[in-house]
Each structure stands twice: as C-alpha cells, then as structure tokens.
Design an enzyme around this catalytic site. Structure first.
Site: not given
Length: 212
Positions: A9-11, A162, A164
C-alpha cells in the site's frame, strides 16, 4: 491458488486520510516563505505523492534552503500528526488480511520513521510486515525500486500495489505487480493509468476477485 500473496500500500491518501494535513502544511510554508506566490488548488494537489524535496525544489533551487522549507513543513505537520486517522475499514482490512495469511507492506514517499509513527498513531503498525520510506531507496515512484525492495524483503511471488496517485499505478506496472487505484482520494485522473482494479473503499479489497 492465491492470485497474490502480498498486499502493498501507498500511505497518504490510500491508507491514511492525511491529504488535508499535507495541503495545509504546504500552504503554511508558502504563506510564510513565499507570501507573494499564489498557488492554485491544483498546484497544491500536485504535491501529494512526490517527496517534499521534489515538491519544494520546483520553487527553490538552493538545496540548503529546500531543507529549511522541509523542516518548516514538518514543524507544522508535527503539531497535528497525532490526530491522523486511517480511512474507514483500514484496521479491519489489515487484520483480516493477516488472518488469511497475507503479507502487508507500506511503500511511501514519506521518511521511514514518519511512516512508522503514522502507523502507530492509527493502530496499524502491528499488521505491517515491511515499511519502505523515502530514504530507503535512491529512486522514487513512479520508479519501481521501492515496490521491488518491499517484495524482495517479503519474498513475495506476486504482489498487489494499492495507491491513490497515477505514479503508484505506473510504479506497480513497472514492478510487474497487479495494481489497484482508489476512487476516494483527490487524484481522480488515476483511472487514466488503467489500474487492474479500482476500489471505492478499503474493505472492497476483501472481495473474492482479489484472492482467486
């Protein structure tokens, strides 16, 4: 057979609902140091994703002065860091993934210790197997170095990343990973990068299509 064995994951803007704090911190720095410079909301949004040094270097060529801008940014954001919240469903998702035997990693443009602190504040650190921060790699997203480092550390055979931001999808594809964009953050143009999946909330990752 599992489709993936690891969820990366990105944060910011993906796991953490931190984009407003990021933009507010940038606005504080520009108001303090460049009061004559008026930026648009679109320009402020462009700061979400790249490292702080990359963002400030667009407006200040002197590296020493950029370091000062980064310090001022962190002084502001530090005042509100303990108020950070994860997006709805984050803890339930991470807990469920661990119970199912999946590995979890965070690959972020934030510095390593700040990622760890954010995960501690939001009660997510116990579920995370690896953290890759900005100083852990030489090349940042959209370069895949951070994702590849996380996958190598976890001995992953197939990962899903994942994020954004369009650069998240680009990095995931370059790393030969499955990619997943989120619709609930600021970067609506992420769909143009054609991620393998799009989700409207983190708990959507518990749908069967991600596992079989």
């Amino acid at each position: 057979m599992k489709k993936v064995d690891t969820f990366l994951f990105d944060l910011d803007g993906t796991v953490l609902d931190s984009n407003k704090l990021i933009i507010d911190a940038f606005k504080y720095v520009f108001k303090t140091k460049f009061p004559e410079l008026i930026l648009t909301e679109k320009e402020y949004l462009s700061f979400i994703g790249p490292t702080l040094w990359a963002s400030f270097s667009k407006y200040e060529p002197d590296r020493k002065k950029v370091d000062e801008l980064v310090l001022l940014y962190r002084e502001y954001s530090d005042l509100y860091y303990d108020d950070l919240k994860a997006f709805k469903g984050a803890e339930e998702l991470f807990k469920t993934l661990k119970e199912k035997g999946y590995k979890i990693g965070i690959v972020s443009s934030k510095m390593h210790h700040l990622v760890v602190r954010a995960l501690e504040v939001t009660n997510l650190l116990e579920y995370v197997d690896v953290v890759v921060g900005s100083e852990d790699v030489k090349r940042h997203k959209p370069h895949p170095e951070g994702l590849l480092l996380a996958a190598k550390t976890l001995k992953s055979k197939k990962s899903l990343y994942v994020g954004d931001h369009p650069s998240d999808v680009k990095a995931g594809k370059k790393a030969n990973m499955l990619t997943c964009g989120v619709s609930y953050s600021y970067h609506k143009d992420i769909i143009k990068e054609e991620p393998d999946f799009m989700i409207d909330g983190l708990l959507d990752l518990l749908e069967e299509k991600f596992y079989v």
